[in-house]
Design an enzyme around this catalytic site. Structure first.
Site, PDB file in Angstrom:
ATOM      1  CD  GLU A  78      -2.946  -1.038   0.100  1.00 39.33           C
ATOM      2  OE1 GLU A  78      -3.122   0.060  -0.462  1.00 39.33           O
ATOM      3  OE2 GLU A  78      -3.553  -2.077  -0.203  1.00 39.33           O
ATOM      4  NE  ARG A  88     -17.745  -3.995   1.747  1.00 40.82           N
ATOM      5  CZ  ARG A  88     -17.989  -5.284   1.914  1.00 40.82           C
ATOM      6  NH1 ARG A  88     -19.246  -5.714   1.965  1.00 40.82           N
ATOM      7  NH2 ARG A  88     -17.012  -6.155   2.054  1.00 40.82           N
ATOM      8  CB  CYS A 141      -6.406  -3.154   5.965  1.00 40.21           C
ATOM      9  SG  CYS A 141      -6.686  -4.932   6.027  1.00 40.21           S
ATOM     10  CG  HIS A 165      -4.384  -5.274   1.364  1.00 40.44           C
ATOM     11  ND1 HIS A 165      -4.599  -3.915   1.328  1.00 40.44           N
ATOM     12  CD2 HIS A 165      -5.194  -5.748   2.355  1.00 40.44           C
ATOM     13  CE1 HIS A 165      -5.493  -3.582   2.244  1.00 40.44           C
ATOM     14  NE2 HIS A 165      -5.870  -4.686   2.884  1.00 40.44           N
TER      15      HIS A 165
END
Length: 215
Positions: A78, A88, A141, A165
């Site tokens: 990332e 979510r 994350c 990831h």
């Protein structure tokens, strides 16, 4: 040199989390560097509480957090963490913050301080699918990446921090085979290459190669 790796426990109804399965199989020593792996909870605030204690006791030079990105095809270091929690789904303790700042006095975003492009270059050269990711999402994350970078900026400016990831494992996609997956042994090899790259680049700037995206 000491490197601390973290992986998450399973979440979202899964019985396994590839991030922890990979982290716990990384060698304990690489190029004379001590490697320690720990599992952290997929819980917004608690994840950093656990990690902070480990940072303060282990005193690492580098922290690399690893998480699951189901649906992605390869290994994706990332680039950036943003100052927002927008869940979510609920975390493992039913917390579901929406549009909540992670640190009120923090920057809008922090960039990884790891050699992400060199990591991607090394993985691709070894035959693994890999790319720079420009979003860590807005779940735990991103939260843990932001928290550790914030902590480093306030307390340990020399501490190198980043997030990687990993995709689903094959056993996670048996009933949802529209999603890509990657064998565990391949992920372990690829992540080991990432750690080796961090060690090699500890006193060097990252590669200046293309890692952007149109969308």
């Amino acid at each position: 040199m000491k490197i601390l790796l973290t992986g998450f426990d399973p979440f979202g109804g899964e019985s396994i989390n590839p991030s922890w399965e990979v982290v716990r199989r990384i060698p304990k020593k690489i190029k004379d560097t001590e490697i320690k792996g720990i599992q952290i909870p997929t819980v917004f605030q608690k994840s950093f509480e656990v990690l902070k204690k480990e940072i303060e006791s282990f005193n690492p030079d580098v922290v690399i957090c690893v998480g699951q990105a189901g649906g992605r095809q390869g290994i994706t270091p990332e680039r950036i963490a943003i100052n927002i929690d927008d869940a979510r789904i609920a975390d493992n303790e039913e917390n579901q913050p929406i549009d909540f700042p992670i640190q009120k006095d923090g920057e809008s975003a922090y960039f990884s301080t790891l050699p992400i492009k060199a990591m991607v270059d090394k993985m691709i050269a070894s035959g693994f699918p890999a790319s720079v990711s420009n979003t860590a999402g807005t779940f735990v994350c991103n939260h843990i990446m932001y928290q550790v970078l914030y902590y480093a900026s306030k307390n340990h400016p020399s501490l190198k921090v980043g997030f990687i990831h990993v995709p689903f494992l094959p056993e996670q996609v048996k009933e949802k085979n529209q999603y890509p997956s990657m064998e565990l042994e391949e992920m372990v090899h690829a992540l080991t290459l990432c750690v080796e790259t961090v060690i090699e680049y500890q006193d060097k700037e990252d590669l200046k190669t293309i890692g952007g995206a149109i969308h």
